[in-house]
Design an enzyme around this catalytic site. Structure first.
Site, PDB file in Angstrom:
ATOM      1  N   CYS A 193     -56.299  10.444 -88.859  1.00  0.00           N
ATOM      2  CA  CYS A 193     -56.898  10.306 -90.187  1.00  0.00           C
ATOM      3  C   CYS A 193     -57.393  11.633 -90.755  1.00  0.00           C
ATOM      4  CB  CYS A 193     -58.047   9.296 -90.145  1.00  0.00           C
ATOM      5  SG  CYS A 193     -59.206   9.548 -88.795  1.00  0.00           S
TER       6      CYS A 193
ATOM      7  N   HIS B 182     -63.695  10.619 -94.806  1.00  0.00           N
ATOM      8  CA  HIS B 182     -63.812  11.866 -94.062  1.00  0.00           C
ATOM      9  C   HIS B 182     -63.858  13.028 -95.061  1.00  0.00           C
ATOM     10  CE1 HIS B 182     -63.296   9.557 -90.573  1.00  0.00           C
ATOM     11  NE2 HIS B 182     -62.140   9.980 -90.119  1.00  0.00           N
TER      12      HIS B 182
END
Lengths: 350, 350, 350, 350
Positions: free
Chosen positions: C149, C242
């Site tokens: 990710c 993120h």
């Protein structure tokens, strides 16, 4: 079909932003005006709003020039998301200018000629409007309000109990979300890793408003319901969603199954006539023992359904349960919009 | 003066760590043994504990070898911070081996021969101990317990009301801290930006324990107090500190000032004889309208004082208020330690 | 048009749930099988999944019986959201059984015959598949993976810089969301009011994967790009999203405007052929100085767009910026789904 | 020994409150004056301060009347915790009135005649004071400053590396706590479940201040050190504690063990002469791979020790690590107090 033109008062705030999102692709209404505080007037909405929604600003709204919160606006009615202080004069001016006001503000909620409406519960209270229009010389203008966010989440499960079994006493302790204070209402260190045991002005609203909502309108006079409410309102570090622990004393003494059935079978006019923003179920009752939870249940019915859980006997009153509702949708923007839809369906908006 | 030697059962857990800190520089007791689960046995405490306190591990404790949770240990008594399942056998074995057990565990709290003690309230319940020792053939061993963390924070302000005015009904809704679930008790996403409306096994404890604590011991038989308690227990995203909203119905009908005075004047044996861990005031009453708050009030009295606020009349019962206590200090490690100090002062520990 | 039938491996986990939501109303694919760990096999999906999405479980999926994670399943390909350990054997077995595997798992990412694909960047790497199928005797089965990710959120803005200006050095510091650890990956007290300066196994992935993704496939052999990456990966108390601080050294020395233009003009095959899950823009560059923010930017492009901000010169390398991406959508479920759409569009899935 | 009398400027703010706590039971200094903004002047400190510390207000300080932030005050020197705007005039006026100013404010930090001091690093920079006093005609007054909170946490581990190996390049990415913005600096919804990628004015401070601190004073002229610093400063939802990811390029090429030893062996004048607020170790280096963490390491050395972890080679520069310091103690109140202690020990305060 021509869509009705809507002006949003307080369009840049948290509730105003939710109204903007709720009205995109609306079958009956379209936003033609956005109004906000003076320092934003004249700018394009997209330039001045501190947009915090996960979806982008609908482009046509983003291009609208922000107007002053004063009549006239180019619209058929206004949705108002103003502070109580502002609402006092601004809402009155719009109504006096013949513009219907569908308000989320608190100022006129308890006024003797203003209906305080949750469409599933007391759609018939709109019958006060001709009296209001006449008494205030509003012409085709009027003011309709929706309740406080905590009141709404409380009244939806209470209404079916009251109808079938008669409410006598209601104990509530709320755990309310940060967003209920508005985007600038709390400093980070006030609520980070903390619980605030007081919310200014909240408890009287939660005590008084349900008695009007569940009360009756006889001609042009209200008979408020007479049941006792004791409320303790707290702020907890959760972004959205007011959780309320409720205990009720009932006149009739139903079984647990009858109480559960009353909530599950509860429907109102919005469901019967399929208002666009109405959820299929105003109240869902979960049988799991750790529900409702903001994380899991906040978006039920698009944010318009209350989720009830932990329904069980109470050692002091009759039954207790926990209820959760989305404070910015069912408790504010969606509440006002559902009221507008009701008004349209009932012929008050044209 | 020789210090009594203490063994800590469950020394590596959250409560055990608080016990270790609370006992450094203690005038009467010193830690000579730390015991924990099998996989840690034989290692130095500092090597195996996942230390989470802001102060460092006291060096002499850090060097102790971890023992099994089984008698005999080189100590004069044990402080037990075990799960209920473990406590059942382990605590019994220690008592049967002649070692006094001062327990924070829940297993024996409601046992008919085990006192459930908050020293400010029911120090006299220790009189059951000779009966317990005889009935179970414990020799000089015994088991003394302290209540659940929420019960303690509730009973401290209730006790003076009960004594002066007679409790009839108690409504509580708790907003409990994450640390009450133990360090591994909750997944991050279970509680982050969330409220959990259920805590396993908590409500029955909060309903039952106060009746024993505020009850009377006649010879070797308890008479539990008979008042109604209705509890709704919730977990909120706060690290430490249980906040409880309380409403009480009282037999006599005191004024608000009398209620406030009762709480403020409340003192118990720990204050009279100045037990080392006793706070100057078991309960502080704030007159500000937004207190207590975990952020501001958690460390009152070194974490041993309950802070009460928002005392006011209740629309249904008589008075309502909010109380806050430190769940790991007054509600656990400090509770057990204060019990140990009481036992020592009363001659049960030697 | 017949829809391709999809099986989801690891359907009950966080990424699996996002896959289920992403596939409802999909124009090309429909879920016909859900597979999960042994203890759930045989139950209806809705009975066993700990559903955490804000939207409800799509009803047809909720009724599916959970199967074992083993071939054969009634589907045309599988989307795999398994742990690396499980993926090793399970994914291989499916491919060997002739079933295409579109995997979000890490096990095969760096394998010399497995493409590691971000469709906007290296769709051409799929040309390895005939070699893979032949070398492993997979028949029509194969394994295609998507990156970690954090790698994805990093590579999307890096790819246009690399193409136009040549990457030499990349410094990154990540601030990664809780949900990236899986629903049970973190205890509440590990991350509440805390920063964790280490994520197990993360930094090597972020260092190695970009070199393969931005590298070239010559026949059946990769030439990894040779630039230096230094990564410091942290966990912060944010639910989703993120955020990565990046500094880059570039071979050519473009102006700030050229760098910005490269990112803004970046499009790939998914945009050209309008894959259903492709966002209009893989990368958006904000000119405001306090963006991107998880709260405001996480849902850009339906969670498939990276939002870059604070692009400015770096005192040590050439330019620095901050990039944000949705770790569960663009970084996991949406990444795998976009790969599946690419494979279908390119004729690898039938 | 007579204690020196201290006045606190900005005594009601977050840093001021930490100063009040740090000075209770101080062996050399005692608070005799508290000064704050106009609206508080004349009230008792305890009446006006929004006290947020876990310990109660020291009683003698609580009784002090709040004074204006203007000379003269009844004290031997002032500790100043003012905004930069206020500091400009107020600090100058105190110095001009002959009152030494030990300042945590940013306004004079980079002034050519004002020392910017971390006592472990550049205590010798105090030699500028006679020049300052003469040039500004301050008499016995003067201004001494401490660095920005992030600068301090960065410079403490950098200083020993610079001395032994020569700093050439420093990359930093900070994850800074909410409390660094002051109690009213952030709205709750700005930082709840969010990361802010920008802190107003922070990055230039972190870039410039270390070059002065690690530089040299020749007579009355500074020679700033010449190394490159690139900083990305972020706000994360953590209450206290700034975590910084650092990569360094060094002139000499030490081994990892040499770097670690340099940090571990680092001591300064405060340790040599045992200043009351000095920690035993300015820097601790953890060998565990998931440290430092705010939850676990913030109170090291009473909040005055930096905790470094994850020291390892960097793929681009030479070494990288993570460092944590308490922004309100080592980064503010404790920094100013340690400067005052240094000034006293060096004879500048009498």
């Amino acid at each position: 079909m021509r869509k009705l033109r809507v002006g949003i008062l307080g369009a840049t705030g948290a509730v105003g932003q939710h109204m903007v999102i709720a009205l995109q692709r609306h079958p009956w209404f379209e936003i033609t005006e956005v109004a906000a505080s003076d320092r934003s007037v004249g700018f394009a909405y997209a330039e001045r709003v501190a947009w915090r929604m996960s979806e982008p600003i609908p482009e046509p709204v983003g291009r609208l020039r922000i107007k002053e919160c004063a009549p006239p606006l180019e619209c058929d009615f206004v949705l108002a998301a103003l502070s109580a202080e502002l609402a006092k004069n601004v809402e009155y001016e719009f109504a006096a200018a013949g513009c219907p006001v569908v308000s989320n503000s608190s100022y006129y909620r308890m006024h003797e000629r203003v209906p305080l409406v949750i469409p599933e519960i007391n759609a018939d209270h709109l019958r006060i409007l001709p009296h209001q229009q006449k008494a205030e010389s509003f012409g085709r203008g009027f003011i309709v309000t929706n309740p406080n966010c905590t009141t709404i989440g409380l009244c939806l499960p209470l209404a079916p109990l009251h109808r079938r079994f008669g409410l006598e006493k209601v104990f509530i302790t709320s755990m309310q979300a940060i967003s209920g204070a508005g985007y600038t209402g709390l400093h980070a260190l006030d609520i980070f890793d903390n619980v605030l045991p007081h919310i200014d002005g909240e408890e009287p609203k939660v005590v008084d408003e349900p008695k009007k909502i569940l009360g009756k309108l006889h001609g042009d006079a209200w008979v408020h319901e007479e049941f006792a409410v004791s409320a303790q309102c707290n702020r907890v570090p959760v972004e959205d969603g007011h959780t309320i622990c409720v205990s009720v004393g009932l006149r009739n003494k139903p079984s647990l199954e009858e109480v559960k059935a009353a909530m599950r079978e509860f429907r109102g006019l919005p469901q019967e006539v399929s208002l666009p923003t109405a959820p299929a179920y105003p109240v869902i009752v979960s049988d799991e023992n750790n529900r409702p939870q903001p994380r899991l249940d906040l978006r039920a019915g698009g944010g318009m359904t209350c989720v009830v859980g932990r329904l069980r006997p109470c050692e002091i009153l009759d039954y207790k349960f926990v209820t959760l509702s989305h404070n910015l949708i069912r408790g504010a923007a969606g509440a006002a919009l559902l009221n507008a839809e009701l008004l349209y369906q009932q012929g008050y908006l044209r």
